[in-house]
Design a protein around this motif. Structure first.
Motif, PDB file in Angstrom:
ATOM      1  N   ARG A   1       4.273  -8.268  10.968  1.00  0.00           N
ATOM      2  CA  ARG A   1       3.090  -8.051  11.805  1.00  0.00           C
ATOM      3  C   ARG A   1       1.859  -8.727  11.196  1.00  0.00           C
ATOM      4  O   ARG A   1       1.080  -9.372  11.887  1.00  0.00           O
ATOM      5  N   THR A   2       1.720  -8.590   9.882  1.00  0.00           N
ATOM      6  CA  THR A   2       0.552  -9.199   9.226  1.00  0.00           C
ATOM      7  C   THR A   2       0.624 -10.727   9.329  1.00  0.00           C
ATOM      8  O   THR A   2      -0.373 -11.392   9.610  1.00  0.00           O
ATOM      9  N   ALA A   3       1.829 -11.273   9.121  1.00  0.00           N
ATOM     10  CA  ALA A   3       1.979 -12.736   9.169  1.00  0.00           C
ATOM     11  C   ALA A   3       1.689 -13.257  10.571  1.00  0.00           C
ATOM     12  O   ALA A   3       1.063 -14.308  10.731  1.00  0.00           O
TER      13      ALA A   3
ATOM     14  N   SER B   1       0.821  -1.200   0.000  1.00  0.00           N
ATOM     15  CA  SER B   1       0.000   0.000   0.000  1.00  0.00           C
ATOM     16  C   SER B   1       0.860   1.257   0.000  1.00  0.00           C
ATOM     17  O   SER B   1       0.398   2.338  -0.256  1.00  0.00           O
ATOM     18  N   GLY B   2       2.144   1.093   0.265  1.00  0.00           N
ATOM     19  CA  GLY B   2       2.979   2.283   0.359  1.00  0.00           C
ATOM     20  C   GLY B   2       3.672   2.636  -0.939  1.00  0.00           C
ATOM     21  O   GLY B   2       4.459   3.565  -0.981  1.00  0.00           O
ATOM     22  N   GLY B   3       3.434   1.856  -2.020  1.00  0.00           N
ATOM     23  CA  GLY B   3       4.029   2.172  -3.306  1.00  0.00           C
ATOM     24  C   GLY B   3       5.520   1.887  -3.355  1.00  0.00           C
ATOM     25  O   GLY B   3       6.239   2.431  -4.161  1.00  0.00           O
TER      26      GLY B   3
ATOM     27  N   GLU C   1      -2.288  -0.373   7.713  1.00  0.00           N
ATOM     28  CA  GLU C   1      -2.161   0.443   8.933  1.00  0.00           C
ATOM     29  C   GLU C   1      -2.523  -0.472  10.117  1.00  0.00           C
ATOM     30  O   GLU C   1      -3.612  -1.084  10.140  1.00  0.00           O
ATOM     31  N   PRO C   2      -1.589  -0.613  11.106  1.00  0.00           N
ATOM     32  CA  PRO C   2      -1.741  -1.679  12.102  1.00  0.00           C
ATOM     33  C   PRO C   2      -3.091  -1.702  12.828  1.00  0.00           C
ATOM     34  O   PRO C   2      -3.705  -2.753  12.980  1.00  0.00           O
ATOM     35  N   GLY C   3      -3.543  -0.549  13.285  1.00  0.00           N
ATOM     36  CA  GLY C   3      -4.786  -0.520  14.054  1.00  0.00           C
ATOM     37  C   GLY C   3      -5.989  -0.930  13.202  1.00  0.00           C
ATOM     38  O   GLY C   3      -6.831  -1.731  13.618  1.00  0.00           O
ATOM     39  N   THR C   4      -6.039  -0.401  11.993  1.00  0.00           N
ATOM     40  CA  THR C   4      -7.173  -0.690  11.101  1.00  0.00           C
ATOM     41  C   THR C   4      -7.150  -2.171  10.711  1.00  0.00           C
ATOM     42  O   THR C   4      -8.191  -2.834  10.680  1.00  0.00           O
ATOM     43  N   GLN C   5      -5.959  -2.661  10.426  1.00  0.00           N
ATOM     44  CA  GLN C   5      -5.851  -4.062  10.025  1.00  0.00           C
ATOM     45  C   GLN C   5      -6.292  -4.993  11.160  1.00  0.00           C
ATOM     46  O   GLN C   5      -7.052  -5.946  10.953  1.00  0.00           O
ATOM     47  N   LEU C   6      -5.825  -4.696  12.357  1.00  0.00           N
ATOM     48  CA  LEU C   6      -6.163  -5.568  13.482  1.00  0.00           C
ATOM     49  C   LEU C   6      -7.668  -5.585  13.727  1.00  0.00           C
ATOM     50  O   LEU C   6      -8.265  -6.637  13.976  1.00  0.00           O
TER      51      LEU C   6
ATOM     52  N   GLU D   1      -6.149  -9.985   3.216  1.00  0.00           N
ATOM     53  CA  GLU D   1      -5.692  -9.492   1.914  1.00  0.00           C
ATOM     54  C   GLU D   1      -6.137  -8.057   1.647  1.00  0.00           C
ATOM     55  O   GLU D   1      -5.396  -7.264   1.069  1.00  0.00           O
ATOM     56  N   ARG D   2      -7.363  -7.759   2.062  1.00  0.00           N
ATOM     57  CA  ARG D   2      -7.952  -6.472   1.662  1.00  0.00           C
ATOM     58  C   ARG D   2      -7.812  -5.358   2.695  1.00  0.00           C
ATOM     59  O   ARG D   2      -7.975  -4.186   2.371  1.00  0.00           O
ATOM     60  N   ALA D   3      -7.560  -5.730   3.938  1.00  0.00           N
ATOM     61  CA  ALA D   3      -7.513  -4.684   4.971  1.00  0.00           C
ATOM     62  C   ALA D   3      -6.304  -3.780   4.754  1.00  0.00           C
ATOM     63  O   ALA D   3      -5.250  -4.242   4.310  1.00  0.00           O
ATOM     64  N   PRO D   4      -6.445  -2.518   5.069  1.00  0.00           N
ATOM     65  CA  PRO D   4      -5.286  -1.624   4.981  1.00  0.00           C
ATOM     66  C   PRO D   4      -4.172  -2.124   5.903  1.00  0.00           C
ATOM     67  O   PRO D   4      -4.453  -2.750   6.919  1.00  0.00           O
TER      68      PRO D   4
END
Ligand code: SF4
Length: 432
Positions: free
Chosen positions: A148-150, A10-12, A198-203, A193-196
């Motif tokens: 973090r995502t993993a 997401s960060g390009g 950004e740690p808080g939003t993803q969690l 896969e689809r969540a942003p």
């Protein structure tokens, strides 16, 4: 499998794995799927290797020497199956092979796989072994997001697996639990896969998916019977979680009307963190910058686990995973963690913790010749005696198991006998 973009996340930003396709050997089916979803979240293409089968064994035997552990043979066989598939471009293929420090051969798998590829005409196929030692360099500047995502993906998969095993033996309609589990897995994977990033939003997004999963399972009709024996499953991490390698032992147990509680993947992660602290302390660096960083990382990981697990608190009454400190302490009289290392310590400690939770038996699943299994087998008779005679049995696998059903039948008779006289009774979720 999801097809995804150019690895820009997401960060390009670019990533060394961009444009490649990563194959993950799924130790446990669900965690393989959610782990692949974590790659997708970063815009990377990834998939689990196709289901293991007789071709896996054939190729595993062809490309290994016979001295390797069974998990090495199975993963090599599965990877070679991928490479021989029409349409696979070996130069664009990346094989994911985890690694670890420790007393056994596991740390050799990745270099060994590289050598096999080199010698077998696949010099351009890469192997990745993400490691904190190199700051997860394989992921470039997306390393932090990936880790973090993993981690969240693994926790989610472990929870779903736990619910699956809790429900499947008691399902009112055969096959319904499996179907429901798959539905939840798809939901969780798509969310990852689809969540942003950004740690808080993803969690929050993953937690919401877990709550949806919980509610689906709560509505799932089951007929639970308190007399169903509960069997704790410990052992070598790959073999105990990989159904093909252990000849579907858990399912066979369920056919004998038993329920399994299997040690999950995150247990190993907590152990490695604990080991990191122990080693720092050994060299007098418990107050170093490294120790501080490890402490922060542990806090963050604990927080994520708590957030994802909390919705299941009522469902997991009596099924709470013991903290790794408790597991290591339980093992101490038999295998002290500062003298013995790796899965053998976890297996002995977890067997004891599960017995204290009211399990009716313990099965240790290990590959044939696995040193962890052999050490544990030597210790178990004393553990069993100290726990009032709980049956603990090692099952070894190398792809040639023949009398598993008969052996399980005999073993479960022992477990049922122990159930009538066991010292520790189980706690139950409300309504059971
Ligand atoms: S744990 Fe056992 S099977 Fe796994 S690498 Fe070590 S010795 Fe081999």
């Amino acid at each position: 499998m999801l097809q995804v973009g150019d690895g820009n996340g997401s960060g390009g930003r670019r990533n060394p794995l961009a444009g490649k396709r990563v194959f993950i050997p799924p130790m446990a089916y669900g965690s393989g799927r959610t782990f692949a979803a974590a790659f997708h979240a970063l815009g990377l293409e990834a998939d689990i290797t196709p289901p293991s089968d007789s071709r896996t064994r054939e190729l595993g035997a062809r490309y290994t020497s016979g001295d390797e552990c069974y998990p090495a043979k199975v993963t090599v066989g599965d990877f070679m199956k991928v490479l021989e598939q029409p349409g696979t471009d070996p130069a664009q293929t990346v094989l994911f092979m985890p690694t670890a420090d420790g007393p056994c051969r596991f740390g050799q798998y990745a270099p060994y796989l590289r050598r096999i590829l080199e010698e077998s005409g696949y010099p351009h196929t890469s192997v990745i072994s993400p490691s904190s030692h190199d700051g997860y360099a394989d992921f470039g500047d997306l390393a932090r997001q990936f880790v973090r995502t993993a981690w969240r993906a693994l926790i989610a998969a472990d929870i779903l697996q736990k619910v699956l095993l809790q429900h499947r033996p008691h399902e009112a309609e055969k096959g319904s639990t499996e179907a429901l589990y798959e539905e939840c897995l798809v939901d969780v994977c798509q969310t990852i896969e689809r969540a942003p990033l950004e740690p808080g939003t993803q969690l929050k997004a993953i937690r919401d998916a877990m709550v949806r999963s919980r509610d689906r399972f709560r509505a799932h009709p089951v007929r639970r019977d308190r007399s169903t024996p509960l069997i704790g499953i410990v052992g070598e991490i790959f073999c105990r979680l990989h159904c093909f390698s252990n000849e579907d032992l858990v399912r066979r147990l369920e056919e004998y009307e038993a329920e399994a509680w299997i040690s999950d993947i995150t247990e190993w992660v907590w152990y490695t963190i604990q080991e990191q602290f122990r080693k720092l302390q050994l060299v007098g660096r418990q107050y170093s910058l490294d120790a501080f960083k490890a402490w922060i990382r542990k806090r963050v990981q604990k927080h994520d686990e708590h957030v994802l697990l909390e919705p299941f608190r009522d469902d997991f009454v009596g099924y709470e995973e013991p903290p790794v400190e408790e597991v290591l302490e339980a093992a101490r009289p038999y295998l002290p963690a500062d003298g013995a290392m790796g899965e053998m310590v976890l297996n002995v400690g977890k067997a004891i913790c599960l017995a204290r939770k009211g399990a009716d038996g313990i099965i240790d699943i290990s590959p044939f010749t696995c040193m962890n299994g052999i050490v544990c087998e030597a210790v178990y008779p004393r553990v069993s005696r100290d726990l009032g005679g709980i049956p603990i049995r090692n099952f070894y696998f190398d792809g040639t198991q023949s009398d598993l059903d008969r052996d399980l039948g005999v073993y479960l008779e022992l477990a049922r006998n122990y159930q009538k006289r066991k010292r520790w009774q189980r706690a139950w979720p409300a309504g059971v």
